[in-house]
Design an enzyme around this catalytic site. Structure first.
Site, PDB file in Angstrom:
ATOM      1  N   THR A 135      33.375 -30.392   0.328  1.00  0.00           N
ATOM      2  CA  THR A 135      32.594 -31.347   1.109  1.00  0.00           C
ATOM      3  C   THR A 135      31.418 -31.656   0.235  1.00  0.00           C
ATOM      4  OG1 THR A 135      33.185 -30.376   3.255  1.00  0.00           O
ATOM      5  CG2 THR A 135      31.077 -31.501   3.178  1.00  0.00           C
ATOM      6  N   SER A 140      38.287 -33.437  -2.161  1.00  0.00           N
ATOM      7  CA  SER A 140      37.678 -32.921  -0.936  1.00  0.00           C
ATOM      8  C   SER A 140      36.793 -33.919  -0.198  1.00  0.00           C
ATOM      9  CB  SER A 140      36.853 -31.674  -1.259  1.00  0.00           C
ATOM     10  OG  SER A 140      35.800 -31.999  -2.135  1.00  0.00           O
ATOM     11  N   THR A 164      33.216 -35.590   3.975  1.00  0.00           N
ATOM     12  CA  THR A 164      34.340 -34.716   3.614  1.00  0.00           C
ATOM     13  C   THR A 164      35.683 -35.285   4.067  1.00  0.00           C
ATOM     14  OG1 THR A 164      35.110 -32.413   3.773  1.00  0.00           O
ATOM     15  CG2 THR A 164      34.337 -33.409   5.793  1.00  0.00           C
ATOM     16  N   ARG A 205      42.018 -32.686  13.824  1.00  0.00           N
ATOM     17  CA  ARG A 205      41.020 -31.614  13.692  1.00  0.00           C
ATOM     18  C   ARG A 205      39.718 -32.184  13.128  1.00  0.00           C
ATOM     19  NH1 ARG A 205      37.821 -29.476   9.231  1.00  0.00           N
ATOM     20  NH2 ARG A 205      37.313 -27.329   9.711  1.00  0.00           N
ATOM     21  N   ILE A 206      38.619 -31.854  13.763  1.00  0.00           N
ATOM     22  CA  ILE A 206      37.312 -32.290  13.286  1.00  0.00           C
ATOM     23  C   ILE A 206      36.528 -31.045  12.886  1.00  0.00           C
ATOM     24  CG2 ILE A 206      35.119 -33.345  13.991  1.00  0.00           C
ATOM     25  CD1 ILE A 206      36.813 -35.143  15.878  1.00  0.00           C
ATOM     26  N   GLY A 207      35.914 -31.097  11.718  1.00  0.00           N
ATOM     27  CA  GLY A 207      35.161 -29.941  11.235  1.00  0.00           C
ATOM     28  C   GLY A 207      33.688 -30.039  11.595  1.00  0.00           C
ATOM     29  N   ASP A 208      32.893 -29.321  10.839  1.00  0.00           N
ATOM     30  CA  ASP A 208      31.449 -29.291  11.080  1.00  0.00           C
ATOM     31  C   ASP A 208      30.721 -30.502  10.507  1.00  0.00           C
ATOM     32  OD1 ASP A 208      32.266 -28.232   8.532  1.00  0.00           O
ATOM     33  OD2 ASP A 208      30.175 -27.700   8.166  1.00  0.00           O
ATOM     34  N   THR A 268      28.891 -26.517   3.652  1.00  0.00           N
ATOM     35  CA  THR A 268      30.244 -26.666   3.117  1.00  0.00           C
ATOM     36  C   THR A 268      30.994 -25.384   3.443  1.00  0.00           C
ATOM     37  OG1 THR A 268      29.203 -27.661   1.201  1.00  0.00           O
ATOM     38  CG2 THR A 268      31.527 -27.251   1.024  1.00  0.00           C
ATOM     39  N   GLY A 269      32.299 -25.485   3.634  1.00  0.00           N
ATOM     40  CA  GLY A 269      33.071 -24.264   3.877  1.00  0.00           C
ATOM     41  C   GLY A 269      33.800 -24.345   5.200  1.00  0.00           C
ATOM     42  N   ARG A 270      34.147 -23.190   5.743  1.00  0.00           N
ATOM     43  CA  ARG A 270      34.959 -23.178   6.959  1.00  0.00           C
ATOM     44  C   ARG A 270      34.149 -23.703   8.149  1.00  0.00           C
ATOM     45  NH1 ARG A 270      38.490 -20.353  10.857  1.00  0.00           N
ATOM     46  NH2 ARG A 270      36.919 -19.067  11.863  1.00  0.00           N
ATOM     47  N   GLY A 271      34.442 -24.951   8.509  1.00  0.00           N
ATOM     48  CA  GLY A 271      33.636 -25.652   9.503  1.00  0.00           C
ATOM     49  C   GLY A 271      33.625 -25.005  10.866  1.00  0.00           C
TER      50      GLY A 271
HETATM   51  N1  ASP Z   1      33.278 -27.905   6.104  1.00  0.00           N
HETATM   52  C1  ASP Z   1      34.432 -28.730   5.961  1.00  0.00           C
HETATM   53  C2  ASP Z   1      35.240 -28.698   7.200  1.00  0.00           C
HETATM   54  O1  ASP Z   1      35.354 -27.647   7.803  1.00  0.00           O
HETATM   55  C3  ASP Z   1      35.349 -28.352   4.864  1.00  0.00           C
HETATM   56  C4  ASP Z   1      34.770 -27.958   3.598  1.00  0.00           C
HETATM   57  O2  ASP Z   1      33.567 -27.933   3.419  1.00  0.00           O
HETATM   58  O3  ASP Z   1      35.554 -27.675   2.740  1.00  0.00           O
HETATM   59  O4  ASP Z   1      35.808 -29.702   7.524  1.00  0.00           O
END
Ligand code: ASP
Length: 358
Positions: free
Chosen positions: A215, A93, A233, A243-246, A266-269
């Site tokens: 992440t 990750s 991450t 695609r760019i996350g948070d 961490t998680g769904r950005g």
């Molecule tokens: N937060 C990260 C993203 O959305 C992914 C993750 O934390 O797993 O890119």
């Protein structure tokens, strides 16, 4: 709701139900390496924490702690610790070994923030560079910008002497190949239709499905009371290219306020971006909430926004935070699985357990 989001949540973050319900709330607890438990007492600094709990995460914090213990800066400590995690080929990750995008290309996001100078740097969709957090630090310190993306970020990294390397390990490639063959039965990837049911042609690929969130957040307060943080991450596995996350977005995946503390996500950005979650956590702390309360506030904020829109949905998220005094907090989605983080202080290496909500 897009199909892939539903699938990700139910496979990997199964505690998705009743967005409004607060199902558990527990006091934080510290567990020593020998298994002894205690509730966090006097907060202490210097301190360095990480959202990672595996052996590499422990090694990383030990290295970061050495810097802090020797009187070094929070900024150097978080960079050193993060670099160790970015180099781990087993970690699917972050950095080298991270799962690739849908075309099999590893694209990394990272951000860094230095509370002492109120400065920040980030890179996004960076390919072929093992230490995106160090490139982010150079963006912060050697340019007047905050974020560089894609080919521009790569050119910048190369100008500073970072070697271009293949980041896709064989393990990550195998997972991606399996994903490509199995994510749909409506394309031509995989064994021919008349052999599909026999499974033989599948044998070389990993048996299990791997589709992860993941992440690393590393946050520290040094002996001078200065605060710094990094989030790094490889982003959502098999994401759409570009695609760019948070993680590289200041205020979303990372925020640091030298007077208050720091937070990482961490998680769904996508949700962390919309809710400006780490800024939310740090602002709550500024208003007097403890790090633990502030992390829970930010989770509830996301739930409430969906509820206000009439949608019963709670994404999988985890927030970690520390304040200037060295108090701790972490919270995640999932009442059966409270959030944890690794902590290094003069007391040694410990695991802090926060809460799981919803
Ligand atoms: N937060 C990260 C993203 O959305 C992914 C993750 O934390 O797993 O890119």
């Amino acid at each position: 709701m897009p199909k892939n989001i539903t699938r990700r949540l139910f496979l990997r973050d199964s505690a998705v139900a009743g967005a409004g319900a607060l199902l558990s709330q527990r006091l934080g607890e510290l567990v020593d390496r020998d298994g002894s438990r205690r509730t966090p007492g006097e907060a202490t600094t210097p301190i360095i924490v990480s959202s990672h709990r595996n052996e590499t995460g422990h090694r990383a914090l030990e290295a970061g702690w050495e810097i802090l213990q020797a009187g070094g800066s929070a900024l150097d400590a978080v960079e050193r610790a993060t670099n160790i995690i970015e180099e781990d080929p087993e970690d699917t990750s972050v950095g080298y070994g991270g799962l690739p995008n849908e075309r099999g290309v590893v694209q990394l996001d990272a951000s860094i923030m230095d509370g002492r100078t109120y400065n920040a740097g980030a890179v996004a969709s960076l390919e072929n560079i093992k230490h995106p957090s160090s490139v982010a630090r150079l963006v912060m310190e050697r340019t007047d910008h905050v974020m560089l993306v894609g080919p521009g970020a790569l050119e910048f990294a190369k100008s500073w002497g970072f070697p271009e390397e293949e980041l896709l390990t064989d393990q990550a490639r195998q997972y991606w190949l399996r994903w490509r063959e199995r994510h749909s039965d409506r394309d031509d990837w995989g064994p021919p239709d008349h052999l599909r049911e026999r499974g033989g042609a599948d044998a070389a690929l990993p048996a299990d499905w791997l589709e992860t969130y993941g992440t690393v957040n590393v946050l520290a307060v040094d002996g001078n009371g200065d605060i710094a943080g990094i989030t790094s991450t490889s982003g959502l596995s098999y994401k759409i290219p570009g695609r760019i996350g948070d993680s590289p977005i200041i205020g979303a995946g990372l925020y640091v306020d030298n007077e208050v503390g720091a937070a990482g996500a961490t998680g769904r950005g996508e949700d962390v971006i919309k809710a400006c979650s780490t800024y939310h956590v740090v602002m709550r702390m500024r208003q007097g909430r403890s790090p633990q309360e502030a992390c829970e506030d930010a989770l509830r904020d996301i739930a409430e926004r969906y509820r206000a829109a009439g949608i019963d949905f709670m994404p999988g998220e985890k927030f970690v935070a520390i304040n200037k005094a060295g108090e701790l907090g972490c919270a995640r989605t999932g009442e059966d699985d409270p959030a944890q983080m690794t902590v290094a202080t003069a007391d040694g290496l410990e695991i802090y357990t926060g809460t799981g909500l919803f």
